[in-house]
Design a protein around this motif. Structure first.
Motif, PDB file in Angstrom:
ATOM      1  N   SER A 100       4.994   2.587 -10.711  1.00 53.39           N
ATOM      2  CA  SER A 100       3.797   1.746 -10.701  1.00 53.39           C
ATOM      3  C   SER A 100       2.620   2.500 -11.313  1.00 53.39           C
ATOM      4  O   SER A 100       2.586   3.731 -11.354  1.00 53.39           O
ATOM      5  N   GLN A 101       1.636   1.738 -11.796  1.00 55.26           N
ATOM      6  CA  GLN A 101       0.430   2.359 -12.332  1.00 55.26           C
ATOM      7  C   GLN A 101      -0.275   3.177 -11.252  1.00 55.26           C
ATOM      8  O   GLN A 101      -0.811   4.259 -11.523  1.00 55.26           O
ATOM      9  N   GLN A 102      -0.283   2.676 -10.006  1.00 56.49           N
ATOM     10  CA  GLN A 102      -0.930   3.385  -8.896  1.00 56.49           C
ATOM     11  C   GLN A 102      -0.279   4.750  -8.677  1.00 56.49           C
ATOM     12  O   GLN A 102      -0.966   5.761  -8.518  1.00 56.49           O
ATOM     13  N   PHE A 160       3.464   3.006  -1.997  1.00 53.31           N
ATOM     14  CA  PHE A 160       4.196   2.980  -3.260  1.00 53.31           C
ATOM     15  C   PHE A 160       5.409   3.904  -3.197  1.00 53.31           C
ATOM     16  O   PHE A 160       5.461   4.850  -2.401  1.00 53.31           O
ATOM     17  N   SER A 198       0.824  -1.214   0.000  1.00 51.79           N
ATOM     18  CA  SER A 198       0.000   0.000   0.000  1.00 51.79           C
ATOM     19  C   SER A 198       0.856   1.262   0.000  1.00 51.79           C
ATOM     20  O   SER A 198       0.350   2.362  -0.219  1.00 51.79           O
ATOM     21  N   HIS A 211       2.359   6.856 -18.831  1.00 51.22           N
ATOM     22  CA  HIS A 211       2.957   5.989 -17.822  1.00 51.22           C
ATOM     23  C   HIS A 211       4.311   5.466 -18.300  1.00 51.22           C
ATOM     24  O   HIS A 211       5.280   5.396 -17.529  1.00 51.22           O
ATOM     25  N   ALA A 245      -1.055   7.124 -11.552  1.00 47.10           N
ATOM     26  CA  ALA A 245      -2.447   7.574 -11.514  1.00 47.10           C
ATOM     27  C   ALA A 245      -2.644   8.725 -10.540  1.00 47.10           C
ATOM     28  O   ALA A 245      -3.571   9.530 -10.692  1.00 47.10           O
TER      29      ALA A 245
END
Length: 226
Positions: free
Chosen positions: A107-109, A78, A76, A91, A112
């Motif tokens: 990371s994509q998270q 990142f 959780s 990305h 985003a």
């Protein structure tokens, strides 16, 4: 006099805030959120679940230390991209920029959240109150004295977090106004956990990871508080 504080979490439609007095607030931007909260009284501290203090060359110690504090919830936390990667148009571009700077992609998270990270980066110097970075899983682990057992997205995880908040004197009411219409359950609980840490900071009891915080260039100090 008790100093008024608020915890803030990003949600799909904007930002949700829970004040120390358990009033809920919502804003499309973080500036709008804080302005809505300050209608009810000036804020001394705002705790935000977003990276504050951005590196240009490598990983932040705050992220590394936070992962160690939350045990199996480490995913959780990142790794915060370097500043240049946050402005990348895609990305893939962000990952390439970060790879050159740190040896690792993005990371994509994390990508985003780039827009919201930069939003807070621009807003915080104008806030007129103390603005600190928090991570809810670090807050909850600190409340519990151990890493939590269940993911926040599960019923058991939500109940685990609600009970910890209630034990800390933060029993979030059923009606938190418009914030309850736009924010998910875990967003609200995370904002309440951030409010708990903001209150500790106002009282001089919060702990910084790392201590002292890192400073990158002329940016704000980088630390996750709990």
């Amino acid at each position: 006099m008790t100093r008024r504080v608020m915890g803030v979490d990003a949600c799909k439609k904007g930002w949700v805030g829970i004040a120390g007095d358990l009033k809920g607030y919502f804003g499309v931007t973080i500036g709008e959120l804080v302005a809505a909260a300050e209608v009810d009284g000036a804020l001394a501290v705002v705790g935000v679940d977003i990276p504050i203090g951005l590196s240009s060359t490598g990983p932040r110690r705050a992220d590394v230390l936070a992962r160690g504090l939350v045990g199996k919830r480490a995913s959780s936390v990142f790794a915060t991209p370097v500043r240049a990667a946050l402005s990348a148009a895609t990305h893939a571009e962000a990952s390439a920029v970060n790879l050159r700077a740190t040896g690792k992609g993005v990371s994509q998270q994390a990508y985003a959240l780039a827009r919201k990270i930069l939003e807070v980066d621009a807003w915080a110097p104008t806030a007129g109150c103390a603005v600190i970075e928090v991570h809810p899983e670090v807050c909850f682990a600190t409340m519990a004295g151990r890493p939590l057992t269940h993911p926040k997205s599960t019923w058991a995880g939500a109940e685990e977090r609600r009970q910890l908040l209630a034990g800390a004197g933060l029993q979030v009411p059923a009606d938190i106004g418009v914030a309850g219409q736009f924010a998910a359950v875990d967003d609200v609980l995370d904002a309440a956990a951030a409010a708990w840490t903001a209150g500790r900071y106002a009282e001089g009891r919060a702990v910084a990871y790392p201590e002292p915080p890192e400073v990158f260039g002329d940016g704000p100090p980088a630390a996750i508080w709990a």
